[in-house]
Write an enzyme that holds these catalytic residues in place. Structure first.
Site, mmCIF file in Angstrom:
data_model
loop_
_atom_site.group_PDB
_atom_site.id
_atom_site.type_symbol
_atom_site.label_atom_id
_atom_site.label_comp_id
_atom_site.label_asym_id
_atom_site.label_seq_id
_atom_site.Cartn_x
_atom_site.Cartn_y
_atom_site.Cartn_z
ATOM 1 N N HIS A 30 -41.711 143.022 8.345
ATOM 2 C CA HIS A 30 -40.487 142.320 9.047
ATOM 3 C C HIS A 30 -41.181 142.076 10.048
ATOM 4 O O HIS A 30 -40.441 141.684 10.770
ATOM 5 C CB HIS A 30 -39.674 143.684 9.110
ATOM 6 C CG HIS A 30 -38.350 143.926 7.937
ATOM 7 N ND1 HIS A 30 -37.921 142.462 6.960
ATOM 8 C CD2 HIS A 30 -38.080 145.280 7.376
ATOM 9 C CE1 HIS A 30 -37.445 143.286 6.250
ATOM 10 N NE2 HIS A 30 -37.429 144.570 6.366
ATOM 11 N N ASP B 94 -40.077 145.095 -2.423
ATOM 12 C CA ASP B 94 -39.022 145.792 -1.925
ATOM 13 C C ASP B 94 -37.847 144.850 -1.364
ATOM 14 O O ASP B 94 -37.867 143.658 -2.039
ATOM 15 C CB ASP B 94 -39.606 145.736 0.333
ATOM 16 C CG ASP B 94 -38.780 146.702 1.115
ATOM 17 O OD1 ASP B 94 -39.433 147.528 1.122
ATOM 18 O OD2 ASP B 94 -37.763 146.155 1.572
ATOM 19 N N HIS C 274 -35.664 144.057 0.288
ATOM 20 C CA HIS C 274 -35.898 143.334 1.579
ATOM 21 C C HIS C 274 -36.291 142.455 1.406
ATOM 22 O O HIS C 274 -37.903 142.914 1.279
ATOM 23 C CB HIS C 274 -35.103 144.700 3.199
ATOM 24 C CG HIS C 274 -34.323 145.156 3.256
ATOM 25 N ND1 HIS C 274 -34.733 146.974 2.776
ATOM 26 C CD2 HIS C 274 -33.176 145.393 3.509
ATOM 27 C CE1 HIS C 274 -33.926 147.642 2.602
ATOM 28 N NE2 HIS C 274 -33.190 146.724 3.728
ATOM 29 N N ASP D 230 -37.018 150.715 -2.455
ATOM 30 C CA ASP D 230 -35.126 150.556 -1.621
ATOM 31 C C ASP D 230 -34.806 149.916 -3.074
ATOM 32 O O ASP D 230 -33.622 150.283 -2.549
ATOM 33 C CB ASP D 230 -35.468 150.587 -0.537
ATOM 34 C CG ASP D 230 -36.406 149.040 0.340
ATOM 35 O OD1 ASP D 230 -36.966 148.334 -0.508
ATOM 36 O OD2 ASP D 230 -36.180 149.473 1.329
HETATM 37 ZN ZN LIG Z 1 -36.549 147.530 2.240
#
Ligand SMILES: [Zn+2]
Length: 325
Positions: free
Chosen positions: A144, A181, A183, A262
């Site tokens: 991120h 991931d 996200h 995740d």
């Molecule tokens: Zn994540």
């Protein structure tokens, strides 16, 4: 320089091909903490280690201590002002928040430098053929972190630092970054959006934090959003339909993996429903691409994964496949 602790008799060589896989980490990564009950917690690394010990896998990995990333390595992907800001905000005690989710304690800067440095060391080891593949078990995670912004538990973009090191320091012509991931890796996209040497393929839950990844899709930014409650079938279809043809066309000379776990069914951070077998399968697909185009070279970096037991099992499954054991 990284210190390798190769167990005696472990360097198996077939032809000139070294088969060993490196497992790179550093104890500083255990000292970074963002407050009680924060899901991105030191125990994540312990859960991974426990599972590697329980499965016996740890005996087949070359354990390496991560060096600290150098400033020039960070500045390949971050503005100097961002590096300065992270250093300036590092507290001597207590916790300083960079955003509502992301904080630093007195050890966070060291941990972040080790996490980014792990990717550099992994890249060096693989490209110098000292190991064939490498996994970096480090935190804070990185995908991120944008060129000029820390966010989402991430300070420096570890996978981007590693990929840029392959491109700039080793002269590798093209690299692919695969991000599974849950996200979207907004930071990695921000950094490499305009770099024709980089293909990014990703799959993430959408709509979901950080609410990006659906606008800038291009031949080199193959971002595949999946709705909540998607599971193995949807994930594998997305990889087969979108990732694999793009990877085959691009012919990457090295593959980097933003390995977040995740999206696991047991991880309540998000609402996808992958299981260990999916991580095995996607790792096999990436390994096959790497074998065809990149002399097998893969560097994988831990991103998310917050259900501790599922995280440990998933990393073990990923690493077992990565190492061909
Ligand atoms: Zn994540």
């Amino acid at each position: 320089m990284a210190r390798a602790t190769l167990p005696k008799g472990r360097t198996r060589v077939r032809g000139d091909e070294v088969l060993d896989t490196a497992f790179i980490g550093h104890e500083d990564c255990l000292l970074h903490a963002m407050g009680t009950h924060h899901p991105e917690c030191p125990a994540r690394l312990g859960a991974i280690e426990d599972q590697l010990i329980a499965s016996g896998l740890i005996n087949y990995l070359a354990r390496i201590d991560a060096p600290k990333a150098l400033r020039e390595q960070l500045e390949r992907v971050h503005d100097a002002g961002h590096v300065d800001a992270i250093i300036a905000k590092s507290p001597s005690r207590g916790i300083v928040h960079l955003d509502p989710d992301t904080a630093m304690n007195a050890h966070s800067l060291e941990a972040a430098l080790r996490a980014a440095g792990a990717g550099v060391a992994a890249t060096d080891l693989v490209l110098k053929r000292q190991v064939r593949r490498a996994f970096c078990s480090v935190r804070p995670p990185g995908h991120h972190a944008e060129r000029n912004r820390a966010m989402g538990f991430c300070l420096f973009n570890n996978i981007a630092v590693a990929a840029a090191h392959a491109l700039e320091s080793h002269g590798i012509e093209r690299v692919a970054i695969a991000d599974f991931d849950v996200h979207h890796g907004n930071g990695t996209e921000d950094i490499f959006r305009d770099d024709e040497r980089v293909l990014m393929v990703s799959i993430f839950q959408h709509p979901f934090y950080p609410y990006s990844g659906t606008e800038g899709r291009s031949e080199r930014m193959v971002n595949i959003p999946l709705p909540a409650r998607s599971g193995s079938a949807e994930f594998r279809a997305a990889v087969t339909t979108h990732w694999l043809p793009a990877l085959e066309r691009f012919e990457p000379r090295m593959i980097f993996v933003s390995a977040g776990f995740d999206a696991h069914r047991e991880d309540d951070m998000a609402s996808l429903a992958l299981v260990e077998a999916d991580y095995v399968w996607v790792t096999e697909q990436l390994a096959a691409i790497a074998d065809r185009h990149a002399q097998g070279r893969i560097v994988s970096m831990l991103e998310g994964g917050y259900a501790l037991h599922a995280l440990g099992r998933s990393v073990a499954a990923h690493l077992k496949t990565l190492s061909g054991l």
